[in-house]
Design a protein around this motif. Sequence first.
Motif, PDB file in Angstrom:
ATOM      1  N   LYS A 312       0.878  -1.353   0.002  1.00 40.79           N
ATOM      2  CA  LYS A 312      -0.044   0.078   0.139  1.00 40.79           C
ATOM      3  C   LYS A 312       1.005   1.235   0.340  1.00 40.79           C
ATOM      4  N   ASN A 361      -8.241   3.557  -2.449  1.00 40.93           N
ATOM      5  CA  ASN A 361      -8.053   2.966  -2.785  1.00 40.93           C
ATOM      6  C   ASN A 361      -7.701   2.634  -4.468  1.00 40.93           C
ATOM      7  N   ARG A 362      -7.946   3.974  -4.856  1.00 44.92           N
ATOM      8  CA  ARG A 362      -7.772   3.819  -6.402  1.00 44.92           C
ATOM      9  C   ARG A 362      -6.594   4.528  -6.548  1.00 44.92           C
ATOM     10  N   ASN A 364      -4.122   3.733  -5.291  1.00 46.91           N
ATOM     11  CA  ASN A 364      -2.871   2.788  -4.958  1.00 46.91           C
ATOM     12  C   ASN A 364      -2.729   2.050  -6.027  1.00 46.91           C
ATOM     13  N   GLU A 365      -4.211   1.660  -6.575  1.00 43.60           N
ATOM     14  CA  GLU A 365      -4.641   0.631  -8.028  1.00 43.60           C
ATOM     15  C   GLU A 365      -3.716   1.424  -8.463  1.00 43.60           C
ATOM     16  N   GLN A 366      -3.729   2.806  -9.137  1.00 45.28           N
ATOM     17  CA  GLN A 366      -2.997   3.249  -9.973  1.00 45.28           C
ATOM     18  C   GLN A 366      -1.721   3.418 -10.002  1.00 45.28           C
ATOM     19  N   ARG A 368      -0.332   0.756  -8.201  1.00 45.21           N
ATOM     20  CA  ARG A 368       0.226  -1.069  -8.421  1.00 45.21           C
ATOM     21  C   ARG A 368       0.500  -0.638 -10.198  1.00 45.21           C
ATOM     22  N   SER A 369      -0.716  -1.006 -10.854  1.00 44.69           N
ATOM     23  CA  SER A 369      -0.908  -1.253 -12.360  1.00 44.69           C
ATOM     24  C   SER A 369       0.497  -0.361 -12.956  1.00 44.69           C
ATOM     25  N   GLU A 423      -3.016   2.439 -18.530  1.00 48.21           N
ATOM     26  CA  GLU A 423      -1.823   2.554 -17.441  1.00 48.21           C
ATOM     27  C   GLU A 423      -0.589   2.187 -17.953  1.00 48.21           C
TER      28      GLU A 423
END
Length: 491
Positions: A312, A361-362, A364-366, A368-369, A423
């Motif tokens: 995270k 969450n948004r 962290n997701e960005q 990550r990708s 991404e």
Amino acid sequence: MKKVVIAGGGTAGWIAAAALSRQLGRLIEIVLVESDEIGTVGVGESTIPTARSFNALLGLDEPEFMRATQATFKLGIAFEDWARVGDRYVHSFGQVGTSTWIAEFHHFWLEARARGLAGEIGDYCFELQAAEAGKFATGSDTTINYAYHLDATLYGRFLRARSESHGVTRVEGRIASVEQDPENGFIRALAMESGERVEGDLFIDCTGFRGLLIEQTLRAGYEDWGQWLATDSALAVQTGSVGPALPYTRAIAHRAGWQWRIPLQHRVGNGLVYASAHMEDDDARALLIEKLEGEAITEPRLIRYRTGRRRKTWDKNCIALGLASGFVEPLESTSIHLIMIAVTRLMQLFPFSGISDAVVNRFNEQARSELESIRDFIILHYKLTERDDSAFWRQCRDMAVPDSLAERIGLFREAGFAYQASEDLFRVDSWVQVMLGQRLQPLGHHRVGELMGSERIQQSLADLKGKIAAAVQRMPTHQAFIDRYCAPASA
Ligand code: FAD
């Protein structure tokens, strides 16, 4: 959320401070804490073209910025000895040829090549030809895609001055401990060794690999990518310049990793990246010194790292930036870009009225990708080697790669297709230049080029090549352009 505390004053800390203070400085208070005694990682001198848009967002004047950081222009990276010893290719920032809606340029080029009508793919890229010729020019009448090589320490100083002029307060000293709210674990304050407490609402962890807030305090977790990217050590040293500055970074493979050469105005940055499982530190040091071109002006400095990502990057009221958020080795110079993109995202999603799980969450997701797609691009360089001369290269060649990358390699090998997902940082041109440079020859390609007769295809390619060569011919040398455009007064 009124008060932002940035822990750490390396490139990440000062980039965050400069951007937040310039864009949101009238809405929030910003404090940056750093320790001169601990210092910064001191490397990170090669960038990619996105740095230009970020500089625009900071309102920087390019010649002033380049003078202050002893910067040079960068048009790409030359990879030497990667697929085979003796090989060389350039991954340039330029567009290669002209694509159509139905097929990218490389499909036409593959068709022409199959008919014996085309030169090297790099012949059709302006930036690549300019790099090879040691030429550079920018201005309103030129379209050229470029980035910078810069002095990391001077860059930090430059951003610090701008941040302070926009109201950022700097606190000098070591952080002794991090205070958390006993109920929800949110960070409340940094307790300094001096006894001072630095309270805040939002904390940005820029403390480098140690991740003092995000990991040592919040235990956000780390995903290790060492099975794909085996290097874990670097030795960095600075040398004097021995000639005009090249407008590209050099990445020269050796038996257990690779070596960088980054030309600045006043010196050259050098480093040897290696896998400690395959090379002793003393051997790495000897190899680095043996390959230096100029006289060393610093002692080689050892840096250990662990490739991977923080699970995270935003946890509770703490956001990790820079090395604290993860690290993929410097082969494609992507770390500073990742800092810039994360700060930009933070400004867009800034939690003025409190932390929202959906926003976290948004974010962290960005993160990550983005990092995973960069990771795949870096692994590509290692996986597509044909080198058989050391255990390190055999391991790279034989390793299983992430499914996402295996799919891309298969697609290009079987049908010549490459793509840029939403991404993805790297464009189709980048994937194609590296895949071809690493000797991945597609078995097939789009046949739309067959509709062009041989004469037409040959003529179009010759025209394009000729236009590029003529444009490069008219440009000044990179060194001459720098001398005129942005050399410090004393140089
Ligand atoms: P650091 O520079 O380590 O800064 C950490 C800060 O935290 C310092 O100010 C330190 O004083 C402070 N700090 C830590 N603990 C405490 C404490 N207890 N109290 C007070 N302060 C504290 N990136 C690129 O884009 N291009 C490249 O070419 C490139 N090459 C690289 C080569 C190598 C070998 C490595 C390892 C990295 C490279 N990078 C590159 C990455 C780049 O160096 C980093 O992304 C960048 O420097 C940001 O570092 P940082 O600010 O996160 O960490």
